[in-house]
Design an enzyme around this catalytic site. Structure first.
Site, PDB file in Angstrom:
ATOM      1  N   LYS A  50       0.759  -1.014   0.221  1.00  0.00           N
ATOM      2  CA  LYS A  50       0.152  -0.221   0.145  1.00  0.00           C
ATOM      3  C   LYS A  50       1.368   0.911  -0.019  1.00  0.00           C
ATOM      4  CE  LYS A  50      -3.291   2.468   2.814  1.00  0.00           C
ATOM      5  NZ  LYS A  50      -3.815   2.954   4.090  1.00  0.00           N
ATOM      6  N   GLY A  55      -9.052   8.461  10.217  1.00  0.00           N
ATOM      7  CA  GLY A  55      -8.972   9.165  11.681  1.00  0.00           C
ATOM      8  C   GLY A  55     -10.204   9.633  12.128  1.00  0.00           C
ATOM      9  N   GLY A  81     -11.640   7.604   6.675  1.00  0.00           N
ATOM     10  CA  GLY A  81     -12.618   8.308   7.032  1.00  0.00           C
ATOM     11  C   GLY A  81     -13.479   7.052   7.177  1.00  0.00           C
ATOM     12  N   ASN A  90      -9.806   0.884   9.479  1.00  0.00           N
ATOM     13  CA  ASN A  90      -8.677   0.809  10.552  1.00  0.00           C
ATOM     14  C   ASN A  90      -9.651   2.045  12.073  1.00  0.00           C
ATOM     15  OD1 ASN A  90      -5.197   1.815  11.363  1.00  0.00           O
ATOM     16  ND2 ASN A  90      -6.483   0.173  12.408  1.00  0.00           N
ATOM     17  N   ILE A 137     -13.016   1.058  14.177  1.00  0.00           N
ATOM     18  CA  ILE A 137     -13.328  -0.608  14.371  1.00  0.00           C
ATOM     19  C   ILE A 137     -12.081  -0.723  15.552  1.00  0.00           C
ATOM     20  CG2 ILE A 137     -11.821  -3.378  14.440  1.00  0.00           C
ATOM     21  CD1 ILE A 137     -12.321  -2.813  11.266  1.00  0.00           C
ATOM     22  N   ASN A 164     -16.783  -1.004  20.849  1.00  0.00           N
ATOM     23  CA  ASN A 164     -16.241  -2.681  21.101  1.00  0.00           C
ATOM     24  C   ASN A 164     -15.467  -2.819  19.501  1.00  0.00           C
ATOM     25  OD1 ASN A 164     -16.730  -5.823  20.778  1.00  0.00           O
ATOM     26  ND2 ASN A 164     -18.551  -5.792  22.152  1.00  0.00           N
ATOM     27  N   ILE A 218     -14.233  -5.557  18.488  1.00  0.00           N
ATOM     28  CA  ILE A 218     -14.873  -7.005  17.629  1.00  0.00           C
ATOM     29  C   ILE A 218     -16.314  -7.153  17.354  1.00  0.00           C
ATOM     30  CG2 ILE A 218     -14.707  -9.067  18.021  1.00  0.00           C
ATOM     31  CD1 ILE A 218     -12.981  -9.230  20.441  1.00  0.00           C
TER      32      ILE A 218
END
Length: 259
Positions: A99, A161, A188, A209, A212, A217, A219
């Site tokens: 990447k 982010g 974003g 990223n 999550i 939570n 997971i």
């Protein structure tokens, strides 16, 4: 659903790619990644220990899985830095799916330097890398990157982010029309519905990223992202109805009782 995502010579069953940053520990990173169903996790090369076997290593947590690592050049600000970083990484690991990130503004937006990204892409392609290029949501730049050898275009939905979701739906759709290689919405994404919208716009995949890792939570959010991407992809392939300014009755008027 048999719906393979092809990036260069690589094939993936999942259309969700995940990141590895911001988690509280490596075990949570692993559990969330497995819950997401993703087969590809991106990792900043400068954050991965590949030289000291005595230090904890994220790579060790995924040895018993089918998850592949996608090295990225986060922290590079010139084409030369990115090229050198990837060459050293491949020599140490043998990984050639990358990447490409070349950042132009490190202070506020983390927006990419698209000129340096194109330069790096041209050289890395000649070196035999399979390149997924992080870029702005400009369809002209997306096409230039494809011409430079990018195997996938990764336009940002919003600043990295930020969690703002897709700020310019039209540009994502324009990029999908402008290039033939896969389009992967990156940066974003804030929630599952953002991922679904990206897929409904025609994106081939989504990278998530912070959405999550920073969720209350992680997971559970990873699992939500998994199904959101599937739903969005199915909806896109099914074909939505056209938008109209007025109502259209869903029931026929034939056979109504006449008063």
């Amino acid at each position: 659903m048999n719906d393979i995502l092809k990036i260069g010579k690589y094939e993936l069953n999942s259309r969700l790619i995940v990141g590895s940053g911001k988690y509280k520990d490596f075990q949570t990173t692993k559990e969330a990644t497995l819950a997401s169903g993703s087969e590809l996790i991106t990792v900043a090369i400068r954050r991965v220990n590949i030289t000291n076997p005595n230090e904890e290593n994220l790579l060790d947590y995924f040895k018993d899985t089918n998850v592949k690592f996608l090295p990225n050049s986060a922290g590079c600000f010139t084409a030369e830095e990115a090229i050198t970083t990837f060459r050293l990484m491949r020599e140490a690991t043998g990984i050639d799916l990358i990447k490409l990130e070349v950042i132009g503004d490190a202070q506020k937006t983390l927006y990419p330097d698209v000129i340096e990204t194109i330069k790096a892409c041209e050289i890395l392609k000649k070196d035999g890398f399979t390149i997924m290029a992080y870029t702005s949501d400009d369809p002209i730049i997306a096409k230039r990157l494809e011409d430079a050898g990018a195997d996938a275009i990764m336009p940002l939905a919003a600043p990295i982010g930020s969690g703002l979701g897709i700020q310019n739906k039209y540009n994502i759709a324009f990029i999908r029309d402008a290039v033939k290689v896969p389009v992967i919405v990156d940066a974003g994404i804030g929630c599952a519905s953002d991922a679904s919208i990206a897929m409904e716009l025609g994106a081939d995949a989504v990278l998530a990223n912070s959405a999550i890792a920073c969720a209350q939570n992680p997971i559970q959010m990873a699992e939500a992202m998994k199904y959101a991407v599937i739903a969005g992809r199915l909806g896109y392939k099914a074909g939505r109805i056209p938008k109209k300014p007025y109502a259209t009755a869903s029931s026929p008027i034939d056979g109504l009782i006449q008063f």
